[in-house]
Write a protein that holds these residues in place. Sequence first.
Motif, PDB file in Angstrom:
ATOM      1  N   TRP A 148       0.718  -1.149  -0.003  1.00 38.83           N
ATOM      2  CA  TRP A 148      -0.006   0.059   0.123  1.00 38.83           C
ATOM      3  C   TRP A 148       0.620   1.401   0.059  1.00 38.83           C
ATOM      4  O   TRP A 148       0.556   2.173  -0.449  1.00 38.83           O
ATOM      5  N   PHE A 149       2.021   1.455   0.870  1.00 45.18           N
ATOM      6  CA  PHE A 149       2.888   2.370   0.708  1.00 45.18           C
ATOM      7  C   PHE A 149       3.468   2.575  -0.827  1.00 45.18           C
ATOM      8  O   PHE A 149       3.513   3.630  -1.227  1.00 45.18           O
ATOM      9  N   PHE A 150       3.816   1.174  -1.377  1.00 44.09           N
ATOM     10  CA  PHE A 150       4.323   1.469  -2.580  1.00 44.09           C
ATOM     11  C   PHE A 150       3.355   1.998  -3.692  1.00 44.09           C
ATOM     12  O   PHE A 150       3.806   2.708  -4.466  1.00 44.09           O
ATOM     13  N   ILE A 172      -7.057   9.404 -13.796  1.00 47.42           N
ATOM     14  CA  ILE A 172      -7.538   8.213 -14.590  1.00 47.42           C
ATOM     15  C   ILE A 172      -6.299   7.211 -14.719  1.00 47.42           C
ATOM     16  O   ILE A 172      -6.242   5.782 -14.683  1.00 47.42           O
ATOM     17  N   SER A 173      -5.122   7.625 -14.927  1.00 49.48           N
ATOM     18  CA  SER A 173      -3.851   6.997 -15.185  1.00 49.48           C
ATOM     19  C   SER A 173      -3.676   6.118 -13.803  1.00 49.48           C
ATOM     20  O   SER A 173      -3.290   5.034 -13.857  1.00 49.48           O
ATOM     21  N   CYS A 174      -3.774   6.700 -12.638  1.00 46.54           N
ATOM     22  CA  CYS A 174      -3.517   6.046 -11.302  1.00 46.54           C
ATOM     23  C   CYS A 174      -4.280   4.970 -11.079  1.00 46.54           C
ATOM     24  O   CYS A 174      -3.955   3.709 -10.700  1.00 46.54           O
ATOM     25  N   PHE A 175      -5.616   4.972 -11.435  1.00 47.75           N
ATOM     26  CA  PHE A 175      -6.623   3.881 -11.479  1.00 47.75           C
ATOM     27  C   PHE A 175      -6.037   2.821 -12.450  1.00 47.75           C
ATOM     28  O   PHE A 175      -6.170   1.657 -11.958  1.00 47.75           O
ATOM     29  N   LEU A 176      -5.859   2.958 -13.491  1.00 46.35           N
ATOM     30  CA  LEU A 176      -5.595   2.147 -14.718  1.00 46.35           C
ATOM     31  C   LEU A 176      -4.084   1.514 -14.125  1.00 46.35           C
ATOM     32  O   LEU A 176      -4.110   0.202 -14.251  1.00 46.35           O
ATOM     33  N   PHE A 177      -3.314   2.302 -13.730  1.00 48.94           N
ATOM     34  CA  PHE A 177      -1.812   1.642 -13.197  1.00 48.94           C
ATOM     35  C   PHE A 177      -2.160   0.564 -12.187  1.00 48.94           C
ATOM     36  O   PHE A 177      -1.630  -0.434 -12.314  1.00 48.94           O
ATOM     37  N   PHE A 178      -2.643   0.988 -11.274  1.00 50.05           N
ATOM     38  CA  PHE A 178      -3.215  -0.056 -10.067  1.00 50.05           C
ATOM     39  C   PHE A 178      -3.902  -1.080 -10.581  1.00 50.05           C
ATOM     40  O   PHE A 178      -3.445  -2.468 -10.251  1.00 50.05           O
ATOM     41  N   SER A 179      -4.935  -0.934 -11.277  1.00 49.37           N
ATOM     42  CA  SER A 179      -5.600  -2.135 -12.112  1.00 49.37           C
ATOM     43  C   SER A 179      -4.902  -2.942 -12.623  1.00 49.37           C
ATOM     44  O   SER A 179      -5.151  -4.313 -12.523  1.00 49.37           O
ATOM     45  N   ILE A 180      -3.813  -2.525 -13.265  1.00 43.49           N
ATOM     46  CA  ILE A 180      -2.993  -3.351 -14.319  1.00 43.49           C
ATOM     47  C   ILE A 180      -2.062  -4.029 -13.427  1.00 43.49           C
ATOM     48  O   ILE A 180      -1.855  -5.405 -13.669  1.00 43.49           O
ATOM     49  N   VAL A 181      -1.160  -3.474 -12.785  1.00 44.17           N
ATOM     50  CA  VAL A 181      -0.232  -4.128 -12.056  1.00 44.17           C
ATOM     51  C   VAL A 181      -0.480  -4.688 -10.595  1.00 44.17           C
ATOM     52  O   VAL A 181       0.430  -5.580 -10.191  1.00 44.17           O
ATOM     53  N   VAL A 182      -1.438  -4.609  -9.995  1.00 39.46           N
ATOM     54  CA  VAL A 182      -1.863  -5.122  -8.815  1.00 39.46           C
ATOM     55  C   VAL A 182      -1.891  -6.579  -8.830  1.00 39.46           C
ATOM     56  O   VAL A 182      -1.534  -7.332  -7.835  1.00 39.46           O
ATOM     57  N   THR A 183      -2.339  -7.112 -10.059  1.00 38.21           N
ATOM     58  CA  THR A 183      -2.387  -8.524 -10.215  1.00 38.21           C
ATOM     59  C   THR A 183      -0.927  -9.364 -10.180  1.00 38.21           C
ATOM     60  O   THR A 183      -0.866 -10.455  -9.880  1.00 38.21           O
ATOM     61  N   TYR A 184      -0.161  -8.491 -10.522  1.00 35.36           N
ATOM     62  CA  TYR A 184       1.276  -8.927 -10.527  1.00 35.36           C
ATOM     63  C   TYR A 184       2.151  -8.712  -9.290  1.00 35.36           C
ATOM     64  O   TYR A 184       2.768  -9.396  -8.855  1.00 35.36           O
ATOM     65  N   LEU A 185       1.659  -7.594  -8.579  1.00 30.83           N
ATOM     66  CA  LEU A 185       2.497  -7.125  -7.508  1.00 30.83           C
ATOM     67  C   LEU A 185       2.059  -8.114  -6.257  1.00 30.83           C
ATOM     68  O   LEU A 185       2.957  -8.587  -5.371  1.00 30.83           O
ATOM     69  N   ILE A 186       0.888  -8.504  -6.256  1.00 27.05           N
ATOM     70  CA  ILE A 186       0.513  -9.363  -5.083  1.00 27.05           C
ATOM     71  C   ILE A 186       1.072 -10.865  -5.101  1.00 27.05           C
ATOM     72  O   ILE A 186       0.835 -11.385  -4.328  1.00 27.05           O
ATOM     73  N   ASP A 187       1.648 -11.213  -6.280  1.00 23.70           N
ATOM     74  CA  ASP A 187       2.260 -12.530  -6.431  1.00 23.70           C
ATOM     75  C   ASP A 187       3.815 -12.337  -5.929  1.00 23.70           C
ATOM     76  O   ASP A 187       4.376 -13.047  -5.883  1.00 23.70           O
ATOM     77  N   LEU A 188       4.245 -11.179  -5.752  1.00 28.22           N
ATOM     78  CA  LEU A 188       5.754 -10.921  -5.208  1.00 28.22           C
ATOM     79  C   LEU A 188       5.908 -10.902  -3.686  1.00 28.22           C
ATOM     80  O   LEU A 188       5.242  -9.912  -3.518  1.00 28.22           O
TER      81      LEU A 188
END
Length: 238
Positions: free
Chosen positions: A153-155, A198-214
Amino acid sequence: MLLSAIGALEFGFAYTTIFCMIIMTVAFSEMVKLQRMHQNEVKIVINSKIIEWYFFACFQLLLIPKTWLTLPILQKSGLAPEPGSFIHAFCYEYHSLAVFMLLTFGVILFVVSLQEGFYSYQFRMLGWTLLCAILIISGCQGLLLALWKCRIWFFYTVSCVTVHNAIDYLTCHFFPLRTPMLILKPEATFEGFTAGAISCFLFFSIVVTYLIDLPWFMQVANRITFLPFDNTSHSLAQ
């Protein structure tokens, strides 16, 4: 900014917290300077700087024990104050009452500091100080609360600010429509702010699925330690 945040996170939760506290203090100091008038301050016995930093300390005391420096994390770290001690009573058991009394004393101190001929200036400085304290301290302490809940969440917060600023800058300079938005920042536009959000929302929506696996991003602090790169002080979020 993003690289600095990652570096601080790698050092440890405690060092990231110190990093944020320093930035918060500097930000508050710079913001209150915007309304301070030196020619008035030299004529006031109890100048505004004393009032400013007193309320800054009060708001810090209000939020720190409720956000990240909680009693459970101190107990896990072996740093918890003894029950019945002054620190335990002041910061945890009777915390709200203690902060209320300090804020009340701050108001009394402000009233005592009032001088004829400077009422308007002093009340304006008080309002500006409280506004800066509430916005800056609550925002930073909320960020630290997110950090101690889970590193991702900080990142996410820091990376979203970076993405927003980048898209905002590009939109303001290259988008044909420019609707001014802020007086303090003439180059800011409504289009840039909207595109950044809008970019913040799209950024999180795209990368969160990858970050939670790290595993690195999903770490939760177990205790407070000042040993750099201490992997035993945090564990994987459940």
